[in-house]
Design a protein around this motif. Structure first.
Motif, PDB file in Angstrom:
ATOM      1  N   SER A 138       0.838  -1.210   0.000  1.00 19.21           N
ATOM      2  CA  SER A 138       0.000   0.000   0.000  1.00 19.21           C
ATOM      3  C   SER A 138       0.873   1.259   0.000  1.00 19.21           C
ATOM      4  O   SER A 138       0.534   2.245  -0.645  1.00 19.21           O
ATOM      5  CB  SER A 138      -0.963  -0.005   1.179  1.00 19.21           C
ATOM      6  N   PHE A 139       1.995   1.229   0.715  1.00 24.37           N
ATOM      7  CA  PHE A 139       2.899   2.379   0.706  1.00 24.37           C
ATOM      8  C   PHE A 139       3.476   2.585  -0.692  1.00 24.37           C
ATOM      9  O   PHE A 139       3.586   3.718  -1.162  1.00 24.37           O
ATOM     10  CB  PHE A 139       4.017   2.195   1.733  1.00 24.37           C
ATOM     11  N   ALA A 140       3.820   1.486  -1.375  1.00 24.55           N
ATOM     12  CA  ALA A 140       4.351   1.588  -2.739  1.00 24.55           C
ATOM     13  C   ALA A 140       3.312   2.211  -3.666  1.00 24.55           C
ATOM     14  O   ALA A 140       3.642   3.026  -4.524  1.00 24.55           O
ATOM     15  CB  ALA A 140       4.772   0.216  -3.248  1.00 24.55           C
ATOM     16  N   ALA A 141       2.046   1.843  -3.476  1.00 27.38           N
ATOM     17  CA  ALA A 141       0.985   2.442  -4.281  1.00 27.38           C
ATOM     18  C   ALA A 141       0.848   3.933  -3.982  1.00 27.38           C
ATOM     19  O   ALA A 141       0.617   4.737  -4.893  1.00 27.38           O
ATOM     20  CB  ALA A 141      -0.331   1.722  -4.026  1.00 27.38           C
ATOM     21  N   ASP A 142       1.006   4.311  -2.714  1.00 22.59           N
ATOM     22  CA  ASP A 142       0.931   5.724  -2.346  1.00 22.59           C
ATOM     23  C   ASP A 142       2.084   6.518  -2.952  1.00 22.59           C
ATOM     24  O   ASP A 142       1.906   7.662  -3.374  1.00 22.59           O
ATOM     25  CB  ASP A 142       0.946   5.890  -0.824  1.00 22.59           C
ATOM     26  N   PHE A 155       3.324  10.349  -6.104  1.00 24.07           N
ATOM     27  CA  PHE A 155       4.341  11.398  -6.061  1.00 24.07           C
ATOM     28  C   PHE A 155       5.526  11.154  -6.985  1.00 24.07           C
ATOM     29  O   PHE A 155       6.407  11.994  -7.095  1.00 24.07           O
ATOM     30  CB  PHE A 155       4.870  11.556  -4.631  1.00 24.07           C
ATOM     31  N   HIS A 156       5.556  10.012  -7.625  1.00 21.08           N
ATOM     32  CA  HIS A 156       6.675   9.643  -8.494  1.00 21.08           C
ATOM     33  C   HIS A 156       6.112   9.071  -9.785  1.00 21.08           C
ATOM     34  O   HIS A 156       5.061   8.422  -9.788  1.00 21.08           O
ATOM     35  CB  HIS A 156       7.567   8.615  -7.779  1.00 21.08           C
ATOM     36  N   GLU A 157       6.809   9.283 -10.896  1.00 20.59           N
ATOM     37  CA  GLU A 157       6.272   8.887 -12.199  1.00 20.59           C
ATOM     38  C   GLU A 157       6.207   7.377 -12.425  1.00 20.59           C
ATOM     39  O   GLU A 157       5.463   6.900 -13.258  1.00 20.59           O
ATOM     40  CB  GLU A 157       7.073   9.533 -13.343  1.00 20.59           C
ATOM     41  N   SER A 158       6.980   6.592 -11.682  1.00 20.28           N
ATOM     42  CA  SER A 158       6.933   5.143 -11.867  1.00 20.28           C
ATOM     43  C   SER A 158       6.685   4.444 -10.539  1.00 20.28           C
ATOM     44  O   SER A 158       6.974   4.982  -9.472  1.00 20.28           O
ATOM     45  CB  SER A 158       8.238   4.635 -12.483  1.00 20.28           C
ATOM     46  N   ARG A 159       6.159   3.261 -10.633  1.00 20.98           N
ATOM     47  CA  ARG A 159       5.886   2.461  -9.439  1.00 20.98           C
ATOM     48  C   ARG A 159       7.207   1.931  -8.879  1.00 20.98           C
ATOM     49  O   ARG A 159       8.016   1.380  -9.614  1.00 20.98           O
ATOM     50  CB  ARG A 159       4.957   1.304  -9.779  1.00 20.98           C
ATOM     51  N   PRO A 160       7.420   2.068  -7.585  1.00 17.74           N
ATOM     52  CA  PRO A 160       8.676   1.578  -7.005  1.00 17.74           C
ATOM     53  C   PRO A 160       8.705   0.052  -6.924  1.00 17.74           C
ATOM     54  O   PRO A 160       7.660  -0.605  -6.945  1.00 17.74           O
ATOM     55  CB  PRO A 160       8.671   2.188  -5.603  1.00 17.74           C
ATOM     56  N   CYS A 189      10.920  -1.144   1.029  1.00 22.48           N
ATOM     57  CA  CYS A 189      11.035  -2.375   1.814  1.00 22.48           C
ATOM     58  C   CYS A 189      10.923  -2.044   3.296  1.00 22.48           C
ATOM     59  O   CYS A 189      11.162  -0.911   3.712  1.00 22.48           O
ATOM     60  CB  CYS A 189      12.333  -3.119   1.515  1.00 22.48           C
ATOM     61  N   SER A 190      10.568  -3.047   4.054  1.00 21.70           N
ATOM     62  CA  SER A 190      10.488  -2.876   5.500  1.00 21.70           C
ATOM     63  C   SER A 190      11.881  -3.051   6.097  1.00 21.70           C
ATOM     64  O   SER A 190      12.801  -3.549   5.436  1.00 21.70           O
ATOM     65  CB  SER A 190       9.526  -3.914   6.092  1.00 21.70           C
TER      66      SER A 190
END
Length: 168
Positions: A2-6, A10-15, A56-57
């Motif tokens: 969910s954090f990656a989706a958030d 704010f960033h042009e690509s998915r982390p 990552c956690s």
């Protein structure tokens, strides 16, 4: 996740997401989906074909990963036209911890039917079918494990068969 989706807002690509193990190192298996995701993330970072962000956690960050050297030593490239003894290939699969099955369904499995060898590497999205004509690789195809239908024909494929606990 969910954090990656958030972060995507704010960033042009998915982390990239690097998951944490949910088991002890000695309990890990090559068929574990988390192991596969971790290997895919490492491979993506190695090639530079990925996002510039990694999520990552702390637990995932602290857990060991196979070294680049172990991953390279466990990697093998297969190309159409290569000469290769299918029996020695099967021995290599067994030495690397893959399980022989009638038909591949999960990562970490391989099968052989006549001149056809299927392998589902732990870090692969889909299994690969190597079709032999004698000792020569005649064709290489990616296919769906559930339907056994072909996705694409490729000229070459890299297979990484690193084992979870052995490389740490």
């Amino acid at each position: 996740e969910s954090f990656a989706a958030d972060v995507t807002a704010f960033h042009e690509s998915r982390p990239l997401v690097f998951p944490a193990w949910e088991s002890l190192p000695e309990e890990q298996e090559s068929a574990d989906p988390l192991f596969a995701e971790r290997l895919r993330t490492l491979a993506s970072l190695d090639t530079g074909e990925s996002s510039s962000l990694l999520v990552c956690s702390i637990a995932a960050l602290m857990q060991p990963v196979p070294s680049r050297g172990h991953r390279q030593a466990a990697r093998r490239r297969f190309a159409v036209g290569d000469e290769l003894d299918p029996e020695s290939l099967l021995e290599w699969f067994v030495q690397r911890g893959l399980e022989h099955t009638a038909a591949v369904a999960l990562a970490g499995e391989f099968s052989r039917r006549g001149g056809i060898v299927d392998v589902f590497a732990p870090d692969a999205e889909d299994p690969v079918r190597l079709e032999f004509f004698g000792d020569e690789i005649a064709s290489i195809r990616r296919f769906d494990a559930e339907t056994q239908r072909q996705h694409e024909v490729v000229d070459a494929v890299d297979v990484c068969l690193v084992q979870p606990a052995a490389a740490f």
